[in-house]
Design a protein around this motif. Structure first.
Motif, PDB file in Angstrom:
ATOM      1  N   SER A  39     -10.897 -10.735  11.602  1.00 15.64           N
ATOM      2  CA  SER A  39     -11.784 -11.565  12.209  1.00 15.64           C
ATOM      3  C   SER A  39     -11.341 -11.507  13.666  1.00 15.64           C
ATOM      4  CB  SER A  39     -12.055 -13.162  12.027  1.00 15.64           C
ATOM      5  OG  SER A  39     -10.932 -13.795  11.907  1.00 15.64           O
ATOM      6  N   PRO A  40     -12.374 -11.471  14.674  1.00 13.20           N
ATOM      7  CA  PRO A  40     -11.925 -11.513  16.109  1.00 13.20           C
ATOM      8  C   PRO A  40     -10.893 -12.470  16.304  1.00 13.20           C
ATOM      9  CG  PRO A  40     -14.338 -11.540  15.727  1.00 13.20           C
ATOM     10  CD  PRO A  40     -13.805 -11.936  14.409  1.00 13.20           C
ATOM     11  N   PRO A  41      -9.797 -12.217  17.298  1.00  8.71           N
ATOM     12  CA  PRO A  41      -8.793 -13.092  17.714  1.00  8.71           C
ATOM     13  C   PRO A  41      -9.330 -14.148  18.825  1.00  8.71           C
ATOM     14  CG  PRO A  41      -8.438 -11.044  18.856  1.00  8.71           C
ATOM     15  CD  PRO A  41      -9.708 -10.818  17.937  1.00  8.71           C
ATOM     16  N   PRO A  42      -8.860 -15.317  18.937  1.00  9.12           N
ATOM     17  CA  PRO A  42      -7.603 -15.817  18.374  1.00  9.12           C
ATOM     18  C   PRO A  42      -7.610 -16.250  16.982  1.00  9.12           C
ATOM     19  CG  PRO A  42      -8.382 -17.379  19.900  1.00  9.12           C
ATOM     20  CD  PRO A  42      -9.314 -16.334  20.001  1.00  9.12           C
ATOM     21  N   VAL A  43      -6.389 -16.608  16.230  1.00 13.10           N
ATOM     22  CA  VAL A  43      -6.689 -17.210  15.030  1.00 13.10           C
ATOM     23  C   VAL A  43      -7.009 -18.561  15.289  1.00 13.10           C
ATOM     24  CG1 VAL A  43      -5.049 -17.849  13.301  1.00 13.10           C
ATOM     25  CG2 VAL A  43      -4.650 -15.774  14.128  1.00 13.10           C
ATOM     26  N   GLY A  44      -7.739 -19.133  14.456  1.00 16.37           N
ATOM     27  CA  GLY A  44      -8.309 -20.456  14.234  1.00 16.37           C
ATOM     28  C   GLY A  44      -8.935 -20.920  13.153  1.00 16.37           C
ATOM     29  N   VAL A  45      -9.378 -22.109  12.839  1.00 11.60           N
ATOM     30  CA  VAL A  45     -10.044 -22.606  11.581  1.00 11.60           C
ATOM     31  C   VAL A  45     -11.161 -21.376  11.486  1.00 11.60           C
ATOM     32  CG1 VAL A  45     -11.287 -24.162  10.430  1.00 11.60           C
ATOM     33  CG2 VAL A  45      -9.252 -24.727  11.670  1.00 11.60           C
ATOM     34  N   GLY A  46     -11.330 -20.760  10.190  1.00 12.86           N
ATOM     35  CA  GLY A  46     -12.318 -20.074   9.891  1.00 12.86           C
ATOM     36  C   GLY A  46     -11.945 -18.502   9.968  1.00 12.86           C
ATOM     37  N   SER A  47     -10.813 -18.171  10.753  1.00 11.69           N
ATOM     38  CA  SER A  47     -10.391 -16.709  10.603  1.00 11.69           C
ATOM     39  C   SER A  47     -10.084 -16.318   9.462  1.00 11.69           C
ATOM     40  CB  SER A  47      -9.069 -16.594  11.639  1.00 11.69           C
ATOM     41  OG  SER A  47      -9.300 -17.052  13.034  1.00 11.69           O
ATOM     42  N   THR A  48     -10.049 -15.026   9.260  1.00  9.80           N
ATOM     43  CA  THR A  48      -9.687 -14.270   8.010  1.00  9.80           C
ATOM     44  C   THR A  48      -8.673 -13.398   8.250  1.00  9.80           C
ATOM     45  OG1 THR A  48     -11.614 -12.665   8.433  1.00  9.80           O
ATOM     46  CG2 THR A  48     -12.281 -14.603   7.170  1.00  9.80           C
ATOM     47  N   LEU A  49      -8.087 -13.365   6.971  1.00  8.68           N
ATOM     48  CA  LEU A  49      -6.799 -12.351   7.009  1.00  8.68           C
ATOM     49  C   LEU A  49      -6.779 -11.450   5.642  1.00  8.68           C
ATOM     50  CD1 LEU A  49      -4.266 -15.193   7.556  1.00  8.68           C
ATOM     51  CD2 LEU A  49      -4.879 -13.401   9.471  1.00  8.68           C
ATOM     52  N   HIS A  50      -6.282 -10.103   5.908  1.00 11.61           N
ATOM     53  CA  HIS A  50      -6.229  -9.390   4.687  1.00 11.61           C
ATOM     54  C   HIS A  50      -4.630  -9.250   4.414  1.00 11.61           C
ATOM     55  CE1 HIS A  50      -6.513  -6.178   1.658  1.00 11.61           C
ATOM     56  NE2 HIS A  50      -5.803  -5.519   2.333  1.00 11.61           N
ATOM     57  N   THR A  51      -4.121  -9.487   3.121  1.00  4.79           N
ATOM     58  CA  THR A  51      -2.562  -9.240   3.012  1.00  4.79           C
ATOM     59  C   THR A  51      -2.587  -8.435   1.765  1.00  4.79           C
ATOM     60  OG1 THR A  51      -2.250 -11.531   3.938  1.00  4.79           O
ATOM     61  CG2 THR A  51      -0.596 -10.693   2.642  1.00  4.79           C
ATOM     62  N   ARG A  52      -1.451  -7.434   1.872  1.00  4.69           N
ATOM     63  CA  ARG A  52      -1.028  -6.792   0.714  1.00  4.69           C
ATOM     64  C   ARG A  52       0.611  -7.097   0.592  1.00  4.69           C
ATOM     65  NH1 ARG A  52      -0.470  -1.568   3.032  1.00  4.69           N
ATOM     66  NH2 ARG A  52       1.090  -1.051   1.338  1.00  4.69           N
ATOM     67  N   MET A  53       0.499  -7.851  -0.760  1.00  5.83           N
ATOM     68  CA  MET A  53       1.793  -8.478  -1.320  1.00  5.83           C
ATOM     69  C   MET A  53       2.483  -7.654  -2.308  1.00  5.83           C
ATOM     70  SD  MET A  53       0.510 -12.198  -1.286  1.00  5.83           S
ATOM     71  CE  MET A  53       1.969 -13.063  -0.685  1.00  5.83           C
ATOM     72  N   ARG A  54       3.759  -7.612  -2.805  1.00  7.04           N
ATOM     73  CA  ARG A  54       4.373  -7.150  -3.690  1.00  7.04           C
ATOM     74  C   ARG A  54       5.057  -8.269  -4.527  1.00  7.04           C
ATOM     75  NH1 ARG A  54       7.445  -3.674  -1.123  1.00  7.04           N
ATOM     76  NH2 ARG A  54       5.944  -2.010  -1.283  1.00  7.04           N
ATOM     77  N   ALA A  55       4.738  -8.422  -5.984  1.00  3.57           N
ATOM     78  CA  ALA A  55       5.357  -9.139  -6.753  1.00  3.57           C
ATOM     79  C   ALA A  55       5.716  -8.575  -8.129  1.00  3.57           C
ATOM     80  CB  ALA A  55       4.670 -10.487  -6.795  1.00  3.57           C
ATOM     81  N   VAL A  56       6.664  -8.939  -8.669  1.00  3.25           N
ATOM     82  CA  VAL A  56       7.050  -8.398 -10.060  1.00  3.25           C
ATOM     83  C   VAL A  56       6.846  -7.130 -10.225  1.00  3.25           C
ATOM     84  CG1 VAL A  56       6.814 -10.728 -11.385  1.00  3.25           C
ATOM     85  CG2 VAL A  56       4.726  -9.031 -11.124  1.00  3.25           C
ATOM     86  N   GLY A  57       7.163  -6.261  -9.221  1.00  5.77           N
ATOM     87  CA  GLY A  57       7.125  -4.766  -9.129  1.00  5.77           C
ATOM     88  C   GLY A  57       5.582  -4.158  -8.940  1.00  5.77           C
TER      89      GLY A  57
END
Length: 142
Positions: A39-57
């Motif tokens: 979402s447009p900066p700056p970060v604040g309530v309502g902002s959205t993020l996409h995360t790639r995570m690695r767990a258990v291989g």
């Protein structure tokens, strides 16, 4: 549902520690491969993020919405998609010139993952402990 809570004291100012922890988990969170603001900066309530995570291989993607953002004291996110409903809260407080960081993660494995809830919670706790130690090392050496 399970909850994992850990804390660490870092010998740096609250503002410096808050900025480090909230400007992208990829620099300190051992499970995060990449993270981007969707979402447009700056970060604040309502902002959205996409995360790639690695767990258990395996690699997983999560979409997050910021549900609390109080510079210098607190940031919270809740998943809007991913392998299981998850929320995370980071709290920051002055500790005689250092910063006490408290992290709380709640997750609710669904389907067959419920059978492995204890193992998943243990993996989350272990990764969080390692990640907080990494953040402390980076910040105190910097």
């Amino acid at each position: 549902m399970f909850t994992v809570a850990e804390s660490v004291t870092i010998d740096r100012s609250v503002d410096e520690v808050f900025a480090f922890f909230t400007e992208g988990r990829a620099q300190w969170d051992e499970s995060v491969v990449s993270e981007e603001l969707t979402s447009p900066p700056p970060v604040g309530v309502g902002s959205t993020l996409h995360t790639r995570m690695r767990a258990v291989g395996r690699e997983f993607s999560f979409e997050w919405r910021v549900t609390a953002y109080e510079p210098g004291s607190r940031m919270a996110v809740t998943s809007t998609s991913g392998i299981m409903p998850t929320s995370s809260e980071l709290m920051f407080a002055d500790a005689n010139g250092a910063t006490l960081v408290k992290v709380r993660i709640e997750a609710e494995p669904t389907g067959m993952m419920r059978l492995a809830q204890g193992m998943i919670a243990g993996e989350v706790r272990s990764t969080l402990e390692t990640s907080l130690a990494k953040a402390k090392r980076i910040l105190e050496q910097g």
